[in-house]
Design an enzyme around this catalytic site. Structure first.
Site, PDB file in Angstrom:
ATOM      1  N   ARG A  37      -0.196  -9.518  13.018  1.00 37.01           N
ATOM      2  CA  ARG A  37      -0.791  -8.465  12.186  1.00 37.01           C
ATOM      3  C   ARG A  37      -1.637  -9.064  11.059  1.00 37.01           C
ATOM      4  NH1 ARG A  37       4.238  -5.342  10.413  1.00 37.01           N
ATOM      5  NH2 ARG A  37       2.785  -3.894   9.495  1.00 37.01           N
TER       6      ARG A  37
ATOM      7  N   ARG B 210      11.553  -1.844  10.664  1.00 36.93           N
ATOM      8  CA  ARG B 210      10.441  -1.645  11.601  1.00 36.93           C
ATOM      9  C   ARG B 210      10.398  -2.778  12.614  1.00 36.93           C
ATOM     10  NH1 ARG B 210       5.056  -0.093   8.288  1.00 36.93           N
ATOM     11  NH2 ARG B 210       4.149  -1.311   9.986  1.00 36.93           N
TER      12      ARG B 210
ATOM     13  N   ARG C  58      11.964  -5.292   4.247  1.00 39.61           N
ATOM     14  CA  ARG C  58      11.488  -3.897   4.216  1.00 39.61           C
ATOM     15  C   ARG C  58      12.436  -2.988   4.984  1.00 39.61           C
ATOM     16  NH1 ARG C  58       5.371  -2.101   5.176  1.00 39.61           N
ATOM     17  NH2 ARG C  58       5.485  -3.274   7.127  1.00 39.61           N
TER      18      ARG C  58
ATOM     19  N   ARG D 218      -9.287   0.541   8.896  1.00 35.79           N
ATOM     20  CA  ARG D 218      -8.858  -0.834   9.159  1.00 35.79           C
ATOM     21  C   ARG D 218      -9.922  -1.618   9.893  1.00 35.79           C
ATOM     22  NH1 ARG D 218      -2.964   0.192   8.983  1.00 35.79           N
ATOM     23  NH2 ARG D 218      -1.793  -1.724   9.153  1.00 35.79           N
TER      24      ARG D 218
ATOM     25  N   LYS E 295       0.833  -1.215   0.000  1.00 29.76           N
ATOM     26  CA  LYS E 295       0.000   0.000   0.000  1.00 29.76           C
ATOM     27  C   LYS E 295       0.869   1.267   0.000  1.00 29.76           C
ATOM     28  CE  LYS E 295      -1.978  -1.193   3.889  1.00 29.76           C
ATOM     29  NZ  LYS E 295      -1.247  -2.453   4.126  1.00 29.76           N
TER      30      LYS E 295
HETATM   31  P1  ADP Z   1       2.298  -1.851   3.177  1.00 30.72           P
HETATM   32  O1  ADP Z   1       2.284  -0.335   3.127  1.00 30.72           O
HETATM   33  O2  ADP Z   1       1.075  -2.440   2.511  1.00 30.72           O
HETATM   34  O3  ADP Z   1       2.515  -2.420   4.544  1.00 30.72           O
HETATM   35  P2  ADP Z   1       4.840  -1.606   1.704  1.00 30.72           P
HETATM   36  O4  ADP Z   1       4.459  -0.724   0.554  1.00 30.72           O
HETATM   37  O5  ADP Z   1       5.652  -1.015   2.788  1.00 30.72           O
HETATM   38  O6  ADP Z   1       3.517  -2.343   2.303  1.00 30.72           O
HETATM   39  O7  ADP Z   1       5.573  -2.898   1.093  1.00 30.72           O
HETATM   40  C1  ADP Z   1       6.075  -3.926   1.949  1.00 30.72           C
HETATM   41  C2  ADP Z   1       7.445  -4.378   1.465  1.00 30.72           C
HETATM   42  O8  ADP Z   1       7.319  -5.052   0.201  1.00 30.72           O
HETATM   43  C3  ADP Z   1       8.418  -3.207   1.222  1.00 30.72           C
HETATM   44  O9  ADP Z   1       9.712  -3.666   1.533  1.00 30.72           O
HETATM   45  C4  ADP Z   1       8.263  -2.937  -0.285  1.00 30.72           C
HETATM   46  O10 ADP Z   1       9.437  -2.353  -0.847  1.00 30.72           O
HETATM   47  C5  ADP Z   1       8.015  -4.339  -0.835  1.00 30.72           C
HETATM   48  N1  ADP Z   1       7.113  -4.377  -2.003  1.00 30.72           N
HETATM   49  C6  ADP Z   1       6.051  -3.577  -2.214  1.00 30.72           C
HETATM   50  N2  ADP Z   1       5.426  -3.914  -3.377  1.00 30.72           N
HETATM   51  C7  ADP Z   1       6.116  -4.974  -3.876  1.00 30.72           C
HETATM   52  C8  ADP Z   1       5.984  -5.800  -5.051  1.00 30.72           C
HETATM   53  N3  ADP Z   1       4.986  -5.604  -5.913  1.00 30.72           N
HETATM   54  N4  ADP Z   1       6.870  -6.804  -5.237  1.00 30.72           N
HETATM   55  C9  ADP Z   1       7.867  -7.023  -4.333  1.00 30.72           C
HETATM   56  N5  ADP Z   1       8.072  -6.287  -3.225  1.00 30.72           N
HETATM   57  C10 ADP Z   1       7.198  -5.274  -2.986  1.00 30.72           C
HETATM   58  P1  AMP Z   2       1.068   0.306   8.981  1.00 26.50           P
HETATM   59  O1  AMP Z   2       2.202   1.272   8.866  1.00 26.50           O
HETATM   60  O2  AMP Z   2      -0.143   0.711   8.169  1.00 26.50           O
HETATM   61  O3  AMP Z   2       1.482  -1.125   8.740  1.00 26.50           O
HETATM   62  O4  AMP Z   2       0.584   0.389  10.502  1.00 26.50           O
HETATM   63  C1  AMP Z   2       1.440   0.030  11.559  1.00 26.50           C
HETATM   64  C2  AMP Z   2       0.651  -0.140  12.849  1.00 26.50           C
HETATM   65  O5  AMP Z   2       0.016   1.111  13.191  1.00 26.50           O
HETATM   66  C3  AMP Z   2      -0.511  -1.146  12.791  1.00 26.50           C
HETATM   67  O6  AMP Z   2      -0.097  -2.483  13.032  1.00 26.50           O
HETATM   68  C4  AMP Z   2      -1.413  -0.617  13.921  1.00 26.50           C
HETATM   69  O7  AMP Z   2      -0.905  -0.956  15.207  1.00 26.50           O
HETATM   70  C5  AMP Z   2      -1.276   0.894  13.756  1.00 26.50           C
HETATM   71  N1  AMP Z   2      -2.274   1.442  12.823  1.00 26.50           N
HETATM   72  C6  AMP Z   2      -2.034   2.068  11.636  1.00 26.50           C
HETATM   73  N2  AMP Z   2      -3.181   2.440  11.063  1.00 26.50           N
HETATM   74  C7  AMP Z   2      -4.180   2.024  11.886  1.00 26.50           C
HETATM   75  C8  AMP Z   2      -5.597   2.090  11.824  1.00 26.50           C
HETATM   76  N3  AMP Z   2      -6.244   2.658  10.791  1.00 26.50           N
HETATM   77  N4  AMP Z   2      -6.300   1.539  12.843  1.00 26.50           N
HETATM   78  C9  AMP Z   2      -5.688   0.985  13.906  1.00 26.50           C
HETATM   79  N5  AMP Z   2      -4.358   0.869  14.016  1.00 26.50           N
HETATM   80  C10 AMP Z   2      -3.597   1.391  13.012  1.00 26.50           C
END
Ligand code: ADP
Ligand code: AMP
Length: 210
Positions: free
Chosen positions: A167, A156, A123, A88, A13
């Site tokens: 998660r 992270r 990541r 969420r 995302k």
């Molecule tokens: P989210 O915001 O949904 O938690 P991220 O955008 O941070 O996910 O992506 C999670 C990890 O996967 C990051 O290390 C990112 O660089 C990698 N990633 C994202 N999209 C892809 C893809 N299409 N193929 C491979 N790796 C990806």
């Molecule tokens: P994310 O960066 O979106 O993966 O979020 C990291 C963490 O932040 C999640 O595991 C939750 O603990 C908290 N968080 C982020 N967005 C929300 C949301 N909309 N509702 C509740 N918790 C959230």
């Protein structure tokens, strides 16, 4: 354009939000980034959120709804925005609807749980600007340095495999039902999140008619 990116943790995302936001010239509102910044600054919201985040649990709805309401009232949101990581839960989605905020499109990025762990272990994130990288799939130009702001990248804490499993369970229980919520409202689109990054961007742009 008001757009929601839905998907499991690690679905991509944040990566897609950054690319789509640049293309459409609208901001991304990432609740995860806002909360990590609050923790780094030691604010009251950060202190309240930290325990939930470290354990892979959701931060209470009232905290999130307050943060997002405040953020959406700022002038840069006037022409539209992308929500990344919010809503969420059904109460969060309902709070947006109750506030009269309706979305042009809700894109659910569909990805297999088996792929997630590999994405999370690779990541690296920039705590300063929120950019997300992957050591293999999307590396920064210089190892461990953000391309956008030059700050050091971090791992992270909640990307540890045992926290990722919690998660994912939370995602399936609390967040996945949002697909039914938005399907009923008629604005849900599904995009295959198992493709390369650029192909997913193209699929999202097609889905939103941009
Ligand atoms: P989210 O915001 O949904 O938690 P991220 O955008 O941070 O996910 O992506 C999670 C990890 O996967 C990051 O290390 C990112 O660089 C990698 N990633 C994202 N999209 C892809 C893809 N299409 N193929 C491979 N790796 C990806
Ligand atoms: P994310 O960066 O979106 O993966 O979020 C990291 C963490 O932040 C999640 O595991 C939750 O603990 C908290 N968080 C982020 N967005 C929300 C949301 N909309 N509702 C509740 N918790 C959230």
């Amino acid at each position: 354009m008001k757009l929601i990116l839905l998907g499991a943790p690690g679905a991509g995302k944040g990566t897609q939000a950054e690319r789509i936001a640049a293309k459409l010239g609208i901001p991304t509102i990432s609740t995860g980034n806002i909360l990590r910044e609050a923790i780094a600054n030691g604010t009251e919201i950060g202190l309240r959120a930290k325990g939930f985040m470290d354990q892979g649990q959701l931060v209470p709805d009232d905290v999130i709804i307050g943060i997002v309401r405040e953020r959406l009232s700022q002038p840069d949101c006037a022409k539209g925005y992308i929500l990344d990581g919010m809503p969420r839960t059904i109460p969060q989605a309902q709070a947006l609807e109750d506030a009269g905020i309706h979305f042009d499109c809700v894109v659910s990025m569909e990805i297999d749980d088996a792929v997630i762990e590999r994405r999370m272990t690779g990541r690296r994130v920039c705590l300063a600007c929120g950019a997300s990288y992957h050591v293999e799939a999307n590396p920064p130009k210089t190892a461990d340095v953000c391309d956008h702001c030059g700050k050091p990248l971090s791992v992270r804490k909640d990307d540890a495999p045992e926290t990722v499993r919690s998660r994912l369970a939370v995602y399936h229980r609390e967040t996945e039902p949002l697909k039914g919520f938005y399907e009923k409202l008629g604005n849900l689109k599904l995009v295959d999140g198992n493709q390369p990054i650029a192909d997913i961007t193209a699929a999202i742009l097609r889905a939103i008619g941009a």
